[in-house]
Design an enzyme around this catalytic site. Structure first.
Site, mmCIF file in Angstrom:
data_model
loop_
_atom_site.group_PDB
_atom_site.id
_atom_site.type_symbol
_atom_site.label_atom_id
_atom_site.label_comp_id
_atom_site.label_asym_id
_atom_site.label_seq_id
_atom_site.Cartn_x
_atom_site.Cartn_y
_atom_site.Cartn_z
ATOM 1 C CG HIS A 1 -1.871 1.032 1.420
ATOM 2 N ND1 HIS A 1 -1.825 2.235 1.399
ATOM 3 C CD2 HIS A 1 -3.155 0.980 0.775
ATOM 4 C CE1 HIS A 1 -2.869 3.100 1.320
ATOM 5 N NE2 HIS A 1 -3.730 2.357 0.935
ATOM 6 N N GLY B 1 -7.879 9.059 0.089
ATOM 7 C CA GLY B 1 -8.313 10.030 0.966
ATOM 8 C C GLY B 1 -8.424 11.475 0.783
ATOM 9 C CD GLU C 1 -5.334 1.655 -2.855
ATOM 10 O OE1 GLU C 1 -6.552 1.925 -2.568
ATOM 11 O OE2 GLU C 1 -4.438 1.631 -2.221
ATOM 12 C CB SER D 1 -11.405 9.446 -3.468
ATOM 13 O OG SER D 1 -10.574 10.008 -2.558
HETATM 14 P P1 PGA Z 1 -9.592 5.945 0.449
HETATM 15 O O1 PGA Z 1 -8.605 4.852 0.804
HETATM 16 O O2 PGA Z 1 -10.850 5.015 -0.236
HETATM 17 O O3 PGA Z 1 -9.792 6.546 1.898
HETATM 18 O O4 PGA Z 1 -9.211 6.845 -0.611
HETATM 19 C C1 PGA Z 1 -8.129 3.828 -0.218
HETATM 20 C C2 PGA Z 1 -7.040 3.001 0.338
HETATM 21 O O5 PGA Z 1 -5.885 3.699 0.770
HETATM 22 O O6 PGA Z 1 -6.889 1.858 0.002
#
Ligand code: PGA
Length: 242
Positions: A96, A172, A166, A206
């Site tokens: 991640h 976030g 991602e 998000s």
């Molecule tokens: P988020 O995070 O949905 O809050 O943007 C996704 C993630 O970090 O896996």
């Protein structure tokens, strides 16, 4: 190992460093997971709650958020693949962007963690993604190609590994790439090397109830990795019900 090709979509809740026994009890009580067995729902709490939540398991699977590079030994604070496997954990997020950035994890770490997970019958969910600066400099594909080449281990295939794209700038922040951008990038990942053609590729960054359906329905998207919105039982229910 779970049979990935039995599912048409995946919804992975990444709870990050959140949750408590009280939170889990309430969440499990409130969340509604559709009977539809073609949807694979995975909840990834912090390690300390893996055992607790696995006893409350209904029609969802459990994933860890990270695992050690090492099998065993003098590595204070680490958790091994073998321990995850003893708890019958089916999935584990690796690489991640928060782990890469804050804990300096490299593609090599990601590669060796994935290999050990596969050897323990646990599916690695390998995260890749570019920063905003890399995107603005037109480097997205170059960055993803390096992460794929170095981070996806030689024994990975479509039956034992999931890739999660991602974009770091979307995590976030409430920002997301356009639907077209998401699909094109997923297609790039899928076509980058023929061994990835049939991989399940999830989108993360998000994702919420208001955008999940249109994202997950894109031709090259097989599901979503959900952070913030997965902590709200009602919102998460909407995401998986859609
Ligand atoms: P988020 O995070 O949905 O809050 O943007 C996704 C993630 O970090 O896996």
């Amino acid at each position: 190992m779970i049979k990935l090709d039995g599912f048409s979509s995946f919804f992975v809740a990444n709870w990050k460093l959140n949750g408590s026994f009280k939170f889990i009890d309430q969440f499990i009580d409130e969340v509604r997971i559709p009977e539809d067995e073609s949807k694979c729902v995975v909840i990834c709490p912090t390690s300390i709650y893996l055992d607790y939540i696995s006893h409350q398991k209904r029609n969802f699977f459990i994933g860890a958020q990270n695992v050690s590079n090492y099998k065993n030994g003098a590595y204070t604070g680490e958790i091994s693949c073998n321990s995850l496997s003893e708890l019958k954990i089916d999935f584990c997020i690796v690489g991640h962007s928060e782990r890469r950035k804050i804990y300096h994890e490299t593609n090599i770490n990601v590669n060796s963690k994935s290999l050990q997970l596969i050897n323990n019958e646990i599916v690695p969910i390998v995260c890749i993604g570019e920063t905003l600066e890399e995107k603005e400099n037109g480097k997205t594909n170059e960055v993803l190609a390096k992460q794929l080449q170095e981070g996806i281990c030689y024994s990975s295939n479509q039956n034992n590994t999931i890739i999660a794209y991602e974009p770091i700038w979307a995590i976030g922040t409430g920002l997301t790439p356009s639907l077209r951008e998401i699909d094109i990038t997923h297609e790039f990942i899928r076509m980058h090397n023929k061994r990835f053609n049939k991989f399940k590729i999830l989108y993360g960054g998000s994702v919420k109830a208001a955008n999940s359906k249109e994202i997950v329905e894109l031709p090259n998207v097989d599901g979503a990795l959900i952070g913030g919105a997965s902590l709200k039982s009602e919102e998460f229910t909407k995401i998986i019900e859609d």
